[in-house]
Design an enzyme around this catalytic site. Structure first.
Site, PDB file in Angstrom:
ATOM      1  N   ARG A   1       0.860  -1.181   0.000  1.00  0.00           N
ATOM      2  CA  ARG A   1       0.000   0.000   0.000  1.00  0.00           C
ATOM      3  C   ARG A   1       0.898   1.234   0.000  1.00  0.00           C
ATOM      4  O   ARG A   1       2.123   1.115   0.136  1.00  0.00           O
ATOM      5  CB  ARG A   1      -1.025   0.016   1.145  1.00  0.00           C
ATOM      6  CG  ARG A   1      -0.620  -0.539   2.456  1.00  0.00           C
ATOM      7  CD  ARG A   1       0.495   0.154   3.151  1.00  0.00           C
ATOM      8  NE  ARG A   1       0.266   1.582   3.293  1.00  0.00           N
ATOM      9  CZ  ARG A   1       1.182   2.482   3.512  1.00  0.00           C
ATOM     10  NH1 ARG A   1       2.471   2.132   3.612  1.00  0.00           N
ATOM     11  NH2 ARG A   1       0.897   3.749   3.648  1.00  0.00           N
TER      12      ARG A   1
ATOM     13  N   ALA B   1       0.834   5.160  -2.199  1.00  0.00           N
ATOM     14  CA  ALA B   1       0.647   5.475  -3.622  1.00  0.00           C
ATOM     15  C   ALA B   1       1.826   5.051  -4.512  1.00  0.00           C
ATOM     16  O   ALA B   1       1.641   4.304  -5.479  1.00  0.00           O
ATOM     17  CB  ALA B   1       0.336   6.965  -3.766  1.00  0.00           C
TER      18      ALA B   1
ATOM     19  N   ARG C   1      -7.739  -0.284  -6.430  1.00  0.00           N
ATOM     20  CA  ARG C   1      -7.905   0.857  -5.515  1.00  0.00           C
ATOM     21  C   ARG C   1      -8.046   2.122  -6.381  1.00  0.00           C
ATOM     22  O   ARG C   1      -7.223   2.356  -7.262  1.00  0.00           O
ATOM     23  CB  ARG C   1      -6.696   0.987  -4.563  1.00  0.00           C
ATOM     24  CG  ARG C   1      -6.538  -0.214  -3.648  1.00  0.00           C
ATOM     25  CD  ARG C   1      -5.583   0.064  -2.500  1.00  0.00           C
ATOM     26  NE  ARG C   1      -6.167   0.924  -1.493  1.00  0.00           N
ATOM     27  CZ  ARG C   1      -5.483   1.450  -0.474  1.00  0.00           C
ATOM     28  NH1 ARG C   1      -4.195   1.219  -0.357  1.00  0.00           N
ATOM     29  NH2 ARG C   1      -6.086   2.220   0.411  1.00  0.00           N
TER      30      ARG C   1
ATOM     31  N   GLN D   1      -1.625   2.768   9.933  1.00  0.00           N
ATOM     32  CA  GLN D   1      -0.351   2.829   9.197  1.00  0.00           C
ATOM     33  C   GLN D   1       0.695   3.650   9.959  1.00  0.00           C
ATOM     34  O   GLN D   1       1.894   3.376   9.860  1.00  0.00           O
ATOM     35  CB  GLN D   1      -0.560   3.461   7.811  1.00  0.00           C
ATOM     36  CG  GLN D   1      -1.343   2.611   6.829  1.00  0.00           C
ATOM     37  CD  GLN D   1      -2.814   2.943   6.849  1.00  0.00           C
ATOM     38  OE1 GLN D   1      -3.368   3.330   7.872  1.00  0.00           O
ATOM     39  NE2 GLN D   1      -3.481   2.772   5.724  1.00  0.00           N
TER      40      GLN D   1
ATOM     41  N   ASP E   1      -1.697  10.984  -2.228  1.00  0.00           N
ATOM     42  CA  ASP E   1      -2.134   9.910  -3.131  1.00  0.00           C
ATOM     43  C   ASP E   1      -2.457  10.446  -4.515  1.00  0.00           C
ATOM     44  O   ASP E   1      -2.392   9.722  -5.503  1.00  0.00           O
ATOM     45  CB  ASP E   1      -3.343   9.188  -2.542  1.00  0.00           C
ATOM     46  CG  ASP E   1      -2.899   8.341  -1.378  1.00  0.00           C
ATOM     47  OD1 ASP E   1      -2.841   8.871  -0.260  1.00  0.00           O
ATOM     48  OD2 ASP E   1      -2.539   7.172  -1.604  1.00  0.00           O
TER      49      ASP E   1
ATOM     50  N   ASN F   1      -5.137  12.698   0.293  1.00  0.00           N
ATOM     51  CA  ASN F   1      -4.232  11.867   1.105  1.00  0.00           C
ATOM     52  C   ASN F   1      -5.075  11.142   2.154  1.00  0.00           C
ATOM     53  O   ASN F   1      -6.308  11.312   2.220  1.00  0.00           O
ATOM     54  CB  ASN F   1      -3.125  12.727   1.740  1.00  0.00           C
ATOM     55  CG  ASN F   1      -2.030  11.871   2.353  1.00  0.00           C
ATOM     56  OD1 ASN F   1      -1.530  10.944   1.716  1.00  0.00           O
ATOM     57  ND2 ASN F   1      -1.656  12.136   3.586  1.00  0.00           N
ATOM     58  N   LYS F   2      -4.404  10.367   2.967  1.00  0.00           N
ATOM     59  CA  LYS F   2      -5.084   9.531   3.967  1.00  0.00           C
ATOM     60  C   LYS F   2      -6.101  10.320   4.786  1.00  0.00           C
ATOM     61  O   LYS F   2      -5.852  11.454   5.185  1.00  0.00           O
ATOM     62  CB  LYS F   2      -4.011   8.920   4.876  1.00  0.00           C
ATOM     63  CG  LYS F   2      -4.501   8.032   5.996  1.00  0.00           C
ATOM     64  CD  LYS F   2      -5.396   6.919   5.545  1.00  0.00           C
ATOM     65  CE  LYS F   2      -4.802   6.014   4.513  1.00  0.00           C
ATOM     66  NZ  LYS F   2      -5.837   5.183   3.813  1.00  0.00           N
TER      67      LYS F   2
HETATM   68  O1  MRU Z   1      -4.428   3.426   2.289  1.00  0.00           O
HETATM   69  P1  MRU Z   1      -2.951   3.599   2.122  1.00  0.00           P
HETATM   70  O2  MRU Z   1      -2.159   3.056   3.269  1.00  0.00           O
HETATM   71  O3  MRU Z   1      -2.470   3.096   0.791  1.00  0.00           O
HETATM   72  O4  MRU Z   1      -2.742   5.168   2.131  1.00  0.00           O
HETATM   73  C1  MRU Z   1      -1.472   5.702   1.987  1.00  0.00           C
HETATM   74  C2  MRU Z   1      -1.424   7.156   2.125  1.00  0.00           C
HETATM   75  O5  MRU Z   1      -2.422   7.828   2.249  1.00  0.00           O
HETATM   76  C3  MRU Z   1      -0.072   7.788   2.014  1.00  0.00           C
HETATM   77  O6  MRU Z   1       0.002   8.944   2.797  1.00  0.00           O
HETATM   78  C4  MRU Z   1       0.153   8.185   0.555  1.00  0.00           C
HETATM   79  O7  MRU Z   1      -0.037   7.080  -0.277  1.00  0.00           O
HETATM   80  C5  MRU Z   1       1.483   8.736   0.324  1.00  0.00           C
HETATM   81  S1  MRU Z   1       2.688   7.472   0.355  1.00  0.00           S
HETATM   82  C6  MRU Z   1       4.187   8.042  -0.080  1.00  0.00           C
END
Ligand code: MRU
Length: 347
Positions: A50, A52, A93, A199, A240, A249-250
């Protein structure tokens, strides 16, 4: 202290794609070996891999597996195989743009090459391996450009995991921190837990503690409290998808940006150019909705009252006016807005 370059989330090894199993961290550092693109798609869907940039490269390697195994005799048939696999990988996704970017980069090789199918297949495998290496190089540049934004003794808050595990290696949001530490600055990190998949607590804290960088975990709802106490100097998050009006983003990033602005704490986004999607705006991006079981249950035990609904979006949108700067692999974009980014990309 372990070597900052050691952890690689995605690798090509003897015709297989080897992924760090991120669902097992922090308890075990184990690897999953994918033999087919369907294995890769499943690993993305179940969040074995997981983040991006990591899913972008994993998807590209999924197509490299198609190339490696294909028996197609004509370019036309081979392209059909690739496109069918690409649409399945893309459906895993929806929010991070790196996933479709990684797939498009591979398909482009096949479309543009005038060689025979054997040559095209070899070029594709080589390209996917190169994309993994390019990702690490891009992150080192993010580290270089972001490092001057951090001062000695800073405490940096980060959300989710935008580290080595979310990329192929080194990370995006964690890159300026790692580069600052390498240069001798004493940086402390606060990682917000990142409900529901944790995470921040599981992955960011795992990576940083392994590298000997001081890290403490807080729950997401403690952020305002610690900012008010003066315990946060800077915030750096990953992205993302960066569209023409802001950043996906998350989930929790938007609230973090608002809280940072209120407390006059610089709020930075770190992402490679492959995360930009300036043809789209916030209105036409799908925010992934994940199973509500991620909220209702902890360790398979229901914690919510029976028959009560939950909602579980995985990402949120932060408008540019809450972002002080975007740290990219080409440099820093201060007070980002669409036209400025377009000009910057042309540099
Ligand atoms: O759901 P995830 O764990 O894939 O989400 C990841 C994020 O939101 C990260 O902050 C984003 O991908 C940046 S990673 C360099």
């Amino acid at each position: 202290m372990s070597d900052f370059f050691e952890l690689r989330s995605v690798k090509w090894k003897n015709g297989k794609v080897v992924l760090v199993d991120q669902t097992k961290i922090p308890n075990k550092l184990t690897y999953v070996s994918c033999r087919t693109y369907k294995d890769v798609a499943n690993a993305i869907k179940t969040m074995v891999v997981r983040g991006a940039p990591a899913i972008g490269v994993a998807a590209a390697m999924g197509l490299a597996l198609v190339a490696y195994q294909s028996r197609a005799k004509t370019k036309e048939l081979f392209l059909k195989e690739l496109e069918s696999a690409a649409s399945k990988l893309a459906a895993t996704r929806p929010t991070a743009v790196n996933l479709s970017w990684g797939l498009k980069e591979i398909i482009k090789i096949a479309e543009q090459s005038s060689g025979d199918t054997k040559t095209i297949k070899t070029l594709i495998v080589r390209k996917a391996i190169q994309m993994a290496e390019d990702d690490v190089q891009a992150n080192l540049k993010i580290g270089k450009y972001g490092e001057p934004l951090l001062a000695n003794e800073d405490t940096v808050l980060t959300h989710c995991n935008a580290g080595a595990l979310a990329t192929v290696g080194y990370g995006t949001a964690l890159a300026p921190i790692r580069t600052s530490v390498k240069q001798g600055k004493r940086i402390k990190v606060i990682a917000s837990e990142t409900r529901p998949r944790l995470q921040g607590a599981r992955l960011t804290a795992f990576e940083l503690s392994r590298d000997g960088i001081p890290v403490r975990i807080i729950t997401d709802n403690m952020v305002g409290h610690f900012m008010r106490q003066g315990m946060v100097d800077k915030v750096i998050v990953g992205a993302d998808r960066i569209v023409n009006d802001g950043v996906f983003n998350k989930i929790g990033t938007y609230t973090l940006a608002i809280t940072s602005r209120y407390h006059k704490i610089p709020f930075y986004v770190a992402a490679p150019i492959s995360t930009f999607d300036l043809l789209n705006s916030s209105d036409n991006v799908v925010i992934e909705e994940r199973s509500t079981r991620e909220l209702t249950h902890i360790s398979n035990k229901r914690i919510y009252p029976k028959n009560v609904d939950a909602i579980n979006p995985a990402f949120d949108f932060t408008p540019f006016d809450l972002v002080d700067a975007i740290i990219t692999d080409k440099g820093v974009i201060n007070q980002p807005e669409r036209d400025k980014i377009l000009k910057f990309n042309k540099k």
